[in-house]
Design a protein around this motif. Structure first.
Motif, short mmCIF file in Angstrom:
data_model
loop_
_atom_site.label_atom_id
_atom_site.label_comp_id
_atom_site.label_asym_id
_atom_site.label_seq_id
_atom_site.Cartn_x
_atom_site.Cartn_y
_atom_site.Cartn_z
N LYS A 39 82.74 47.37 84.62
CA LYS A 39 81.62 46.53 85.06
C LYS A 39 82.13 45.13 85.43
N GLY A 40 81.84 44.72 86.65
CA GLY A 40 82.26 43.41 87.12
C GLY A 40 83.73 43.34 87.52
N LYS A 41 84.40 44.47 87.55
CA LYS A 41 85.83 44.52 87.89
C LYS A 41 86.03 45.39 89.12
N GLN A 42 87.16 45.20 89.76
CA GLN A 42 87.55 46.02 90.90
C GLN A 42 88.68 46.94 90.47
N VAL A 43 88.54 48.23 90.74
CA VAL A 43 89.56 49.21 90.37
C VAL A 43 90.60 49.27 91.48
N ILE A 44 91.87 49.17 91.09
CA ILE A 44 92.98 49.28 92.02
C ILE A 44 93.85 50.45 91.57
N ALA A 45 94.06 51.42 92.45
CA ALA A 45 94.93 52.55 92.17
C ALA A 45 96.29 52.28 92.77
N GLY A 46 97.34 52.71 92.07
CA GLY A 46 98.68 52.46 92.57
C GLY A 46 99.64 53.60 92.30
N LEU A 47 100.59 53.73 93.21
CA LEU A 47 101.69 54.67 93.07
C LEU A 47 102.98 53.90 93.26
N ARG A 48 103.97 54.18 92.45
CA ARG A 48 105.29 53.56 92.63
C ARG A 48 106.34 54.65 92.50
N SER A 49 107.09 54.85 93.58
CA SER A 49 108.15 55.84 93.52
C SER A 49 109.27 55.29 92.65
N ARG A 50 110.03 56.16 92.05
CA ARG A 50 111.15 55.71 91.24
C ARG A 50 112.24 55.08 92.11
N GLU A 51 112.13 55.27 93.43
CA GLU A 51 113.03 54.60 94.37
C GLU A 51 112.58 53.16 94.63
N GLY A 52 111.34 52.81 94.23
CA GLY A 52 110.90 51.43 94.32
C GLY A 52 109.73 51.13 95.23
N LYS A 53 109.32 52.04 96.11
CA LYS A 53 108.22 51.78 97.03
C LYS A 53 106.88 51.87 96.30
N VAL A 54 105.93 51.01 96.72
CA VAL A 54 104.61 50.96 96.10
C VAL A 54 103.56 51.26 97.15
N ARG A 55 102.50 51.98 96.75
CA ARG A 55 101.32 52.22 97.58
C ARG A 55 100.10 51.86 96.74
N LEU A 56 99.15 51.15 97.37
CA LEU A 56 97.97 50.68 96.65
C LEU A 56 96.69 51.09 97.38
N MET A 57 95.61 51.16 96.61
CA MET A 57 94.31 51.47 97.18
C MET A 57 93.22 50.82 96.34
N GLU A 149 101.70 44.76 98.55
CA GLU A 149 102.46 46.00 98.80
C GLU A 149 103.63 45.74 99.74
N THR A 150 103.38 45.02 100.82
CA THR A 150 104.43 44.73 101.79
C THR A 150 105.52 43.86 101.19
N CYS A 151 105.12 42.81 100.48
CA CYS A 151 106.12 41.92 99.86
C CYS A 151 107.00 42.69 98.89
N TRP A 152 106.40 43.55 98.09
CA TRP A 152 107.17 44.34 97.12
C TRP A 152 108.12 45.30 97.84
N ASN A 153 107.61 45.99 98.84
CA ASN A 153 108.43 46.99 99.53
C ASN A 153 109.54 46.38 100.37
N MET A 154 109.41 45.10 100.72
CA MET A 154 110.42 44.43 101.54
C MET A 154 111.28 43.47 100.72
N ARG A 155 111.17 43.50 99.42
CA ARG A 155 111.85 42.52 98.57
C ARG A 155 113.37 42.58 98.65
N ASN A 156 113.93 43.72 99.00
CA ASN A 156 115.39 43.86 99.05
C ASN A 156 115.98 43.63 100.44
N LEU A 157 115.12 43.32 101.43
CA LEU A 157 115.61 43.08 102.78
C LEU A 157 116.01 41.62 102.95
#
Length: 183
Positions: A39-57, A149-157
């Motif tokens: 109640k009063g919160k926003q639910v964020i679902a996330g996946l993180r591969s063990r290789e390091g990539k993140v996906r959010l919804m 998501e983009t900042c995390w996935n591009m952190r090693n570039l």
């Protein structure tokens, strides 16, 4: 800012978190309520591969209809999915190799079975929410999530590589004010 939408084929950690104003920070007349929940919160679902990539919804709720469908859209069949004991993940056994830890009995790591990677991402997301932005407009949460998501996935570039990726993504795109403010 979009990321690779190919299904994740390796091991992946799945979790959800809540974003919103902390109850202790609300004024007495501003909708305080007791107990936890969404109640009063926003639910964020996330996946993180063990290789390091993140996906959010941004999710409507934490039901069996919402969270597993996010996993099905983003993870290739047969992959190992690490979760907690949340009931919504119980149906994943048909398509995936689910492994879980049971937080309710104090179990957080069991050999290679853990969700520490996605938990560390949640810490960064929440530090950005509470410490940098202070608030996300719920209408634009998907944009904030795309940024994190983009900042995390591009952190090693390196900077040049990062710029190449970003310039490759904007080809043919135009954001107008009307497109930004109209649903």
């Amino acid at each position: 800012m979009s990321s690779d939408k190919e299904p994740i084929r390796e091991e992946v950690e799945a979790d959800e978190t809540l974003l919103g104003v902390k109850e202790k920070n609300k004024h007495a007349g501003k909708g305080r309520h007791s107990g936890g929940g969404t109640k009063g919160k926003q639910v964020i679902a996330g996946l993180r591969s063990r290789e390091g990539k993140v996906r959010l919804m941004q999710a409507e709720d934490t039901s069996k209809a919402t969270l597993p469908s996010f996993v099905y859209r983003n993870v290739a069949a047969g992959a190992t999915v690490y979760t907690d004991e949340h009931r919504c993940y119980m149906g994943l056994v048909v398509t995936y190799n689910p492994q879980s830890v049971c937080h309710s009995v104090g179990e957080y790591v069991l050999g290679d079975i853990h969700r520490n990677g996605i938990e560390s991402f949640w810490a960064i997301l929440k530090r950005g929410y509470y410490g940098v932005f202070h608030h996300f407009t719920w209408k634009h949460v998907h944009r904030y999530l795309a940024e994190f998501e983009t900042c995390w996935n591009m952190r090693n570039l390196r900077n040049g590589e990062r710029m190449d990726v970003l310039l490759g993504e904007i080809s043919g795109l135009r954001l107008t004010y009307k497109g930004l403010v109209m649903p």
